[in-house]
Motif scaffolding. Sequence first.
Motif, short mmCIF file in Angstrom:
data_model
loop_
_atom_site.label_atom_id
_atom_site.label_comp_id
_atom_site.label_asym_id
_atom_site.label_seq_id
_atom_site.Cartn_x
_atom_site.Cartn_y
_atom_site.Cartn_z
N ALA A 109 0.87 -1.17 -0.18
CA ALA A 109 -0.08 0.04 0.08
C ALA A 109 0.72 1.21 0.05
CB ALA A 109 -0.96 0.02 1.10
N PHE A 110 1.93 1.21 0.89
CA PHE A 110 2.88 2.48 0.97
C PHE A 110 3.27 2.41 -0.36
CE2 PHE A 110 3.99 4.18 5.25
CZ PHE A 110 2.59 3.82 5.84
N GLN A 111 3.92 1.59 -0.90
CA GLN A 111 4.75 1.46 -2.06
C GLN A 111 3.75 2.04 -3.30
OE1 GLN A 111 6.23 -2.46 -2.25
NE2 GLN A 111 8.53 -1.49 -1.80
N ASN A 112 2.48 1.59 -3.37
CA ASN A 112 1.55 2.24 -4.45
C ASN A 112 1.24 3.64 -4.30
OD1 ASN A 112 1.16 0.11 -6.26
ND2 ASN A 112 -0.28 -0.74 -4.75
N LEU A 113 1.22 4.03 -3.12
CA LEU A 113 0.89 5.28 -2.85
C LEU A 113 1.99 6.43 -3.15
CD1 LEU A 113 -1.09 5.18 0.56
CD2 LEU A 113 -2.25 5.89 -1.55
N ILE A 114 3.45 6.02 -2.86
CA ILE A 114 4.47 6.96 -2.96
C ILE A 114 4.92 6.84 -4.64
CG2 ILE A 114 6.95 6.95 -2.60
CD1 ILE A 114 6.25 5.28 0.28
N THR A 115 4.97 5.67 -5.23
CA THR A 115 5.44 5.73 -6.51
C THR A 115 4.10 5.98 -7.62
OG1 THR A 115 5.30 3.50 -6.56
CG2 THR A 115 7.38 4.59 -6.32
N LYS A 116 3.02 5.37 -7.38
CA LYS A 116 1.98 5.30 -8.62
C LYS A 116 1.20 6.62 -8.13
CE LYS A 116 1.45 0.40 -9.79
NZ LYS A 116 1.22 -0.42 -8.86
N GLU A 117 0.85 6.91 -7.04
CA GLU A 117 -0.32 7.59 -6.63
C GLU A 117 0.34 9.23 -6.53
OE1 GLU A 117 -3.50 7.30 -7.38
OE2 GLU A 117 -3.42 5.26 -7.32
N ARG A 118 1.73 9.10 -6.16
CA ARG A 118 2.66 10.32 -6.07
C ARG A 118 1.77 11.14 -4.82
NH1 ARG A 118 4.24 13.19 -10.99
NH2 ARG A 118 2.67 12.11 -12.13
N VAL A 119 1.37 10.93 -3.69
CA VAL A 119 0.70 11.53 -2.60
C VAL A 119 2.11 12.34 -1.96
CG1 VAL A 119 -0.91 9.71 -2.43
CG2 VAL A 119 1.24 9.70 -0.90
N VAL A 120 1.71 13.36 -1.34
CA VAL A 120 2.46 14.27 -0.76
C VAL A 120 2.76 13.55 0.75
CG1 VAL A 120 1.73 16.37 -1.73
CG2 VAL A 120 0.43 15.83 0.26
N GLY A 121 1.86 12.95 1.39
CA GLY A 121 2.10 12.25 2.65
C GLY A 121 0.99 11.22 2.81
N ILE A 122 1.26 10.19 3.75
CA ILE A 122 0.59 9.03 4.24
C ILE A 122 0.19 8.94 5.35
CG2 ILE A 122 0.48 6.59 4.36
CD1 ILE A 122 2.71 6.62 2.18
N VAL A 123 -1.36 8.82 5.54
CA VAL A 123 -1.83 8.66 7.11
C VAL A 123 -1.97 7.05 6.94
CG1 VAL A 123 -3.97 8.83 8.52
CG2 VAL A 123 -3.28 10.73 7.12
N GLY A 124 -1.26 6.47 7.99
CA GLY A 124 -1.49 5.04 8.02
C GLY A 124 -0.17 4.37 8.74
N PRO A 125 0.01 3.04 8.79
CA PRO A 125 -0.71 2.12 8.57
C PRO A 125 -1.83 1.85 9.77
CG PRO A 125 1.28 1.23 9.03
CD PRO A 125 1.36 2.46 9.14
N THR A 126 -2.31 0.71 10.16
CA THR A 126 -3.15 0.63 11.21
C THR A 126 -2.32 0.14 12.22
OG1 THR A 126 -5.31 0.29 9.83
CG2 THR A 126 -5.38 -0.27 11.99
N LEU A 127 -1.96 -1.06 12.16
CA LEU A 127 -1.28 -1.64 13.16
C LEU A 127 0.44 -1.14 13.36
CD1 LEU A 127 -2.19 -5.36 12.91
CD2 LEU A 127 -3.48 -3.35 14.07
N SER A 128 0.71 -1.13 14.44
CA SER A 128 2.30 -0.81 14.96
C SER A 128 2.92 -1.99 14.48
CB SER A 128 2.72 -0.52 16.65
OG SER A 128 1.51 0.35 17.09
N GLN A 129 2.51 -3.22 14.32
CA GLN A 129 3.20 -4.34 13.94
C GLN A 129 3.48 -4.05 12.18
OE1 GLN A 129 4.13 -7.16 15.22
NE2 GLN A 129 4.95 -7.93 13.43
#
Length: 378
Positions: free
Chosen positions: A76-96
């Motif tokens: 999910a992080f990789q898609n958001l960073i490279t494909k979706e080119r977001v400015v930042g990320i809220v996530g993930p749900t678990l500390s794990q």
Amino acid sequence: MIGAALGAASAQKVETPVAIGIAVAQTSNVALFGQEQVAGAKLAEKLINARGGIGGTPIRLVYQDAAGDENSAINAFQNLITKERVVGIVGPTLSQQAFAADPIAERARIPVLGPSNTAKGIPQIGNYIARVSAPVTVIAPAALKQALKIDPKIKRVAVMYAQNDAFSVSETGIFQDTIKAQGLTVATVQKSQTTDTDFTTQVTAVLNAKADLVVISALAADGGNIIKQLRQLSYKGLIVGGNGFNTTNLFPVCQKDCDGLLVAQAYSPLQSSATNQVFVKEYRALYKKDPPQFAAQAYAGVQVFADALRVIDRKKKLAQWDLGDLRTELNKQILAGKYNTPLGELRFDKEGEINQKEFFVAQVKMKDAKNGSFVFVK
Ligand code: VAL
């Protein structure tokens, strides 16, 4: 050639509407938390855009299902960073999941706001990692102290925790320290897995230890079943659940046996700030219920991004920024700002740890087998 190609790749314009990634659990048992996070994020997007977005530019939330495991969060992080080119990320749900996925964002220099990661050590993963979720160290002791207020005769405490989950391991450490600091006895420590469904062995050990309080660190599905089985095998005392019990999605699992459960809260709909009262009103209008902690924290995550972007946009319009430069500037601005959120006034320390002032404790009151509510007792 390679250098030129890399150079071209790094000089990317910021797209408008401004894309912010939401990488929380939409599937798996962890969606018991993730559903509430999506609800909170959606409301944030709606209200922020209704108020003119970022200096006239709307925001756009891009959702990637981080599910319940590390690999899904990484993808999910990789898609958001490279494909979706977001400015930042809220996530993930678990500390794990955060311990696995956040280093990807750190290497790519993308600011991350953990919406619910409460284990020790999350902001220390890297410079670009902060959180809006107060850590176990400040939340966990509150529910235990409340249990002692309700029943001052408590002496022997049974501790249960999910040993395959980083947050549960972190939280039980704080619970056990607090139990000892209060002069109580740890009567037994029982371990389980978040994937377990049968807790007969652990519950039997708790009963044999003659505990008059049980304190559990687990996630919602396993945690709900532990409560149910404790009551089925006739445990009568108080139960304190950690942050993994802080959702009404627990109620269909432990049903009437959820009744009386004490859970500390990093959020209360009763918190009196004007920002929170507007949030509560809008949340009720949209979802016909009170906002839960996970929704309020996700909302706060999106809000912090928007508030910090607004400060940057006033100096130089977002569309004129190089994406990489904007991500770095955004990270700096997040740490520099002060935010009036539904969680109250928030700031961050230089490592990205949240500085939050108010905490609460609620006790579950079940109306019937499936429906109940968290009643605030502190
Ligand atoms: N707060 C926990 C964690 O950090 C869960 C309940 C989301 O993993």
